[in-house]
Every structure is written in structure tokens, then in C-alpha cells.
Design an enzyme around this catalytic site. Structure first.
Site, mmCIF file in Angstrom:
data_model
loop_
_atom_site.group_PDB
_atom_site.id
_atom_site.type_symbol
_atom_site.label_atom_id
_atom_site.label_comp_id
_atom_site.label_asym_id
_atom_site.label_seq_id
_atom_site.Cartn_x
_atom_site.Cartn_y
_atom_site.Cartn_z
ATOM 1 N NE ARG A 59 -32.347 -23.919 -43.104
ATOM 2 C CZ ARG A 59 -31.157 -24.408 -42.343
ATOM 3 N NH1 ARG A 59 -30.065 -24.360 -42.847
ATOM 4 N NH2 ARG A 59 -31.565 -25.183 -41.292
ATOM 5 C CB THR A 60 -37.799 -19.621 -43.411
ATOM 6 O OG1 THR A 60 -37.704 -20.955 -43.509
ATOM 7 C CG2 THR A 60 -38.855 -19.039 -43.894
ATOM 8 C CE LYS A 87 -56.765 -20.886 -38.643
ATOM 9 N NZ LYS A 87 -57.387 -21.907 -39.395
ATOM 10 N NE ARG A 109 -41.853 -21.132 -40.710
ATOM 11 C CZ ARG A 109 -40.866 -22.005 -40.898
ATOM 12 N NH1 ARG A 109 -40.204 -22.323 -39.962
ATOM 13 N NH2 ARG A 109 -40.307 -21.886 -42.103
ATOM 14 C CG HIS A 137 -41.828 -23.613 -46.309
ATOM 15 N ND1 HIS A 137 -41.606 -22.231 -46.669
ATOM 16 C CD2 HIS A 137 -40.779 -24.046 -45.635
ATOM 17 C CE1 HIS A 137 -40.702 -21.652 -45.993
ATOM 18 N NE2 HIS A 137 -40.262 -22.765 -45.151
#
Lengths: 322, 165
Positions: A59-60, A87, A109, A137
Site C-alpha cells: 500500500r505505502t 544498517k 522504509r 510512519h
């Protein structure tokens, strides 16, 4: 490049109510663009945007991509799922490579909290957080705010309860900041194993029983029960969760008023929410999805804007109509 | 101003040979009010409905990079498909022509009008693009330092045109 939002959108925690309202107000005219026969305006023509998704998203990611394309930006999607690089190294490296390709914006994201801000501090391009770990978010919360405002005509004074897995939810965190800043009363409800310690310090009410939340609330934002949590022993079983915390028509019938039902998706029907509620008359779940595109267009447009000092100079120089 | 608008209404009617495919489209913000007034004048004289719309050209500007975003984006609302219509763009002031250029681009995304005309209350010269108005309320000579300010009753409480030098 800076706008009245600054360079990046990493979260709602440090935004002012005025900045949040600016985004919501700017989103209004963008709703109409998606209703046009040609769903496109040239506002971001020539801008290059990278959608950098280190975590699964349907969706995003699609919503961002529609927003970008409807503003005429050029987009590239990078799905970096499964990357095992640590990371810090990954992001610095990625940042340098992206910069070298002369991009304008990054939508990111990432499973680590703080990743968007980390990236934003290291590259000159605008960075938009599309979800970072359990942190924030922001565009989801902004679209929730817009949808609540559409439905109720205001946000101030409304009682909004976030139901379910608050512990792991970046949606919950961003919603709590955004709703509080715009003057709503916020509560959370869920099993204590899924409540973050010290949640009361954020100024929210805590309900341990869904019946109490329904008694109190104007709006229920039902969070997704992240099924992978069950294996880790946070809840005994899905069936038991539905029995104790499921939002069902029977429970809603006892509410003193009509309760607006929201869900950020994807839904587990029959777990945190009953299908009859999700598809019922008070559900605004699909309106949330529609508004998501408009809100993201507004954020992209505002962040892409020119330099503030040039805007002032242009106002002094020309002014009025042309 | 009301006399100028009356004259513009008559000229628009002549230009369009009546009201049959006529659509008036005001540019946000004051063009929208002027289009509304001209439409009402035509409706009074001709006893017909004149469709009108509003156009915000902010997202079609060519200078986002230099003037920054305009957070106040107005409503864009068009009365259906423009294909085959005679669209008359209405604005308060015609200056560089860049707003009209943007409006032409935007209208093209809503269909293919058989004709597009331009009606402005004030033509202040100073064009930067090859664009001219078909109907002009009043033409004034101005320099780049001047400002032309149009006020309309609906938004400002009274009708007035000022040239600030």
C-alpha cells in the site's frame, strides 16, 4: 532546498501543529487531481525520486508511487529486502551512491528506527520516512488525520483510540503525536503484553478492555495485529485475541454513539476486526487509502518547493497576477 | 468595473456567436469571481444557463523552483468535459502571460475545446510570451515596478482597480 517543512519529513514528533495543518490543507486540492480524466499535473516535472524500501510494503509503496507519478516526477523503485548488511554501512553507502546519481528525493522504509533521519543527515536530497522500525510512519498518520477531519469536520476535541499492537506500531506512535498536536484526546487499548512501558507519559489514556474503549471513543483506529508476534508469545492465540479484543458489530452496538472505524491495513479480518465492521457503514478504511495519495502528493510538493528566500524575493518583485 | 464587465459580457457573446457551447472558466482567485459575474450578466440578458468553472494553475506553473510552493492551492472545478466547447478563460490582470500559458496547458488535460479565448479585466502589457486577450475590460500602460491590484466585492468588500507605482 528548504521549505516551511524543512528538508525532510522524518516524523511528526518534532513538527508544529501549523506544519501539520499546512500539509493537510495542501492535500485538499490534490484530492481533485486524482479525479481528473488525466490524473497528472506537471508540478514536479524533472524531479527524480528514489523509493528505497528495505522492508515489504504494498500500500505505502504504491501510494507513494502514484503520488509521485501524478506530480510528473521520475521515479525509481529499489527493493532492498533481505539485505543482511548492517544498517550503518548500508545506508551511508547507499546514500553516497544515490547522491552520485543526482537524485532529488528519497522515500525510505527501513526496519531500523531512526533510519530516515540518519539518511537525511547525510545527503542533500529531501528524505521522506515511509516507516522506520517501531519509530514513526508520518505519512500514514497524516492521512489518518486528513480522513478523520473529512469525516468529523475537525480533529480538536475528538476522542480517538488506537486499538491493538501499540508496542510494535510506528503507526500508533505517529498517530499519537499528530492527534495530540491537533488537540484530539488520545487513548490506546490492547493486551498489556502489546503496550509499551511508559505509554502514559505520552499523555494518552490506557484501556485494558475493548468495551471501555468503545464506551469512550468517537473514533477507533484498529491496528494490524502483526501475526509474527504471536509466535513470540505476546498473545496466546488469534482466536482468543478476537474474542477479547476483536472489534465486532455486537460490541459496537453497545456504544453510546456511532463510532468511526479506521484501519491502516493490511487487515486481518476476523482477528483484530470483524468483516462486518470493516465493510460497515461507519468504516472509512478505503477513504484512508484514497487520502493517502493526496497527503503524499502534498508532502512531496511542499518538500520539493524552492528556496524560501527566493519565494520572498519573488513576492516583493512581481506580486499580484501576471 | 460593472460597466466594463457588462461590455465584456457583450463582447464574449459576440465572440462566441451566442451561448451554445460557451463555458466561462475563471482563474483562481479573482478570475473566478469575475467569471461568475459575467456569467450572471449573460444569463440575465439571454435567459439561459451559462456553465462556469474554476481553474487553479499553481501546479502548472513553470517557476516552482524559484518562487517556492504556494500552500494555498485553490479549487479546480470544471463543468464536465470541455471537448467541443468554446472555453473563455477569465482573469483579472493580464501581464507576462505565464498564468495563461499554464491555464492553456491545464485545460488541455480536461479535453479538447473547439476554441479557447481569453477575457481579462485589465491588460497591463509587459508580455513575456506570445499571448493576447480577445476581450479586454481596460488596457493600461505600466512599468515592471508597478503593481496592478484588482479588488472585487465578493472577496474584498468592494470593486476597485489600483495601479500602485
Amino acid at each position: 532546498m528548504t521549505s516551511s517543512l524543512g528538508k525532510d519529513l522524518t516524523g511528526l514528533e518534532h513538527m508544529t501543529p501549523e506544519q501539520i495543518r499546512l500539509i493537510l490543507d495542501t492535500a485538499e486540492p490534490f484530492k481533485e487531481v486524482s479525479e481528473r480524466p488525466i490524473k497528472k499535473v506537471p508540478a514536479l516535472r524533472g524531479k527524480t525520486i528514489v523509493n528505497l524500501f528495505f522492508e515489504a510494503s504494498t500500500r505505502t509503496r504504491i501510494s507513494f508511487e502514484f503520488a509521485e507519478k501524478r506530480l510528473s516526477a521520475d521515479t525509481v523503485n529499489v527493493a532492498a529486502s533481505g539485505s543482511s548488511v548492517s544498517k550503518g554501512e548500508t545506508l551511508v553507502d547507499t546514500a553516497k551512491n544515490l547522491e552520485a546519481m543526482r537524485i532529488d528525493m528519497v522515500v525510505i522504509r527501513h526496519p531500523s528506527s531512526g533510519a530516515a533521519e540518519f539518511l537525511g543527515n547525510r545527503i542533500a536530497s529531501n528524505v521522506i520516512n515511509a516507516g522506520d522500525g517501531k519509530h514513526e510512519h508520518p505519512t500514514q498518520a497524516l492521512l489518518d488525520l486528513l480522513t478523520i477531519r473529512d469525516k468529523h469536520g475537525k480533529i480538536e476535541g475528538l476522542k480517538v483510540c488506537l486499538v491493538g499492537d501499540v508496542l510494535h506500531s510506528r503507526v500508533a506512535r505517529s498517530n499519537i503525536w499528530g492527534l495530540s498536536k491537533l488537540g484530539a484526546e488520545v487513548a490506546v487499548c490492547g493486551p498489556w503484553t502489546l503496550m509499551p512501558r511508559g505509554i502514559e507519559d505520552l499523555g494518552v489514556k490506557v484501556f485494558s478492555r475493548i468495551e471501555e474503549a468503545i464506551e469512550w471513543a468517537d473514533v477507533l483506529n484498529v491496528l494490524r495485529l502483526q501475526l509474527e508476534r504471536m509466535e513470540k508469545g505476546f498473545i496466546p492465540s488469534l482466536r482468543e485475541y478476537y474474542r477479547v479484543f476483536g472489534v465486532t458489530p455486537e460490541r459496537l452496538e453497545r456504544a453510546p454513539r456511532d463510532i468511526t472505524i479506521m484501519h491502516p491495513g493490511p487487515m486481518n479480518r476476523g482477528v483484530e476486526i470483524d468483516s462486518r465492521v470493516a465493510d460497515g457503514p461507519h468504516s472509512i478504511i478505503l477513504e484512508q487509502v484514497t487520502n493517502g495519495v493526496a497527503v503524499r502528493m502534498a508532502v512531496l510538493y511542499l518538500l520539493a518547493g524552492g528556496r524560501a528566500e527566493l519565494a520572498d524575493a519573488a513576492k516583493r518583485g512581481g506580486g499580484g497576477s501576471e | 468595473m460593472s460597466r466594463a464587465l457588462q461590455r465584456m459580457a457583450v463582447e464574449i457573446l459576440e465572440l462566441a456567436h451566442g451561448t451554445d457551447d460557451l463555458v466561462l472558466i475563471g482563474i483562481q482567485r479573482r478570475g473566478v469571481e469575475l467569471a461568475e459575474r459575467i456569467a450572471r450578466l449573460i444569463e440575465r440578458d439571454e435567459s439561459v444557463d451559462v456553465p462556469r468553472g474554476a481553474l487553479d494553475i499553481t501546479l502548472y506553473r513553470d517557476d516552482l523552483g524559484t518562487v517556492g510552493p504556494n500552500p494555498v492551492i485553490g479549487e479546480t472545478r470544471l463543468p464536465g468535459d470541455l471537448t467541443g466547447k468554446h472555453a473563455v478563460i477569465v482573469d483579472d490582470v493580464l501581464y507576462t502571460g505565464r498564468t495563461v500559458r499554464a491555464a492553456l496547458d491545464e485545460l488541455a488535460d480536461f479535453g479538447r475545446p473547439k476554441r479557447i479565448s481569453l477575457a481579462v479585466l485589465v491588460d497591463r502589457g509587459g508580455r513575456e510570451l506570445p499571448i493576447q486577450a480577445d476581450v479586454v475590460g481596460t488596457a493600461v500602460k505600466t512599468s515592471a515596478d508597478d503593481r496592478v491590484e484588482v479588488q472585487v466585492e465578493e472577496l474584498d468588500g468592494h470593486d476597485q482597480v489600483d495601479i500602485v507605482r
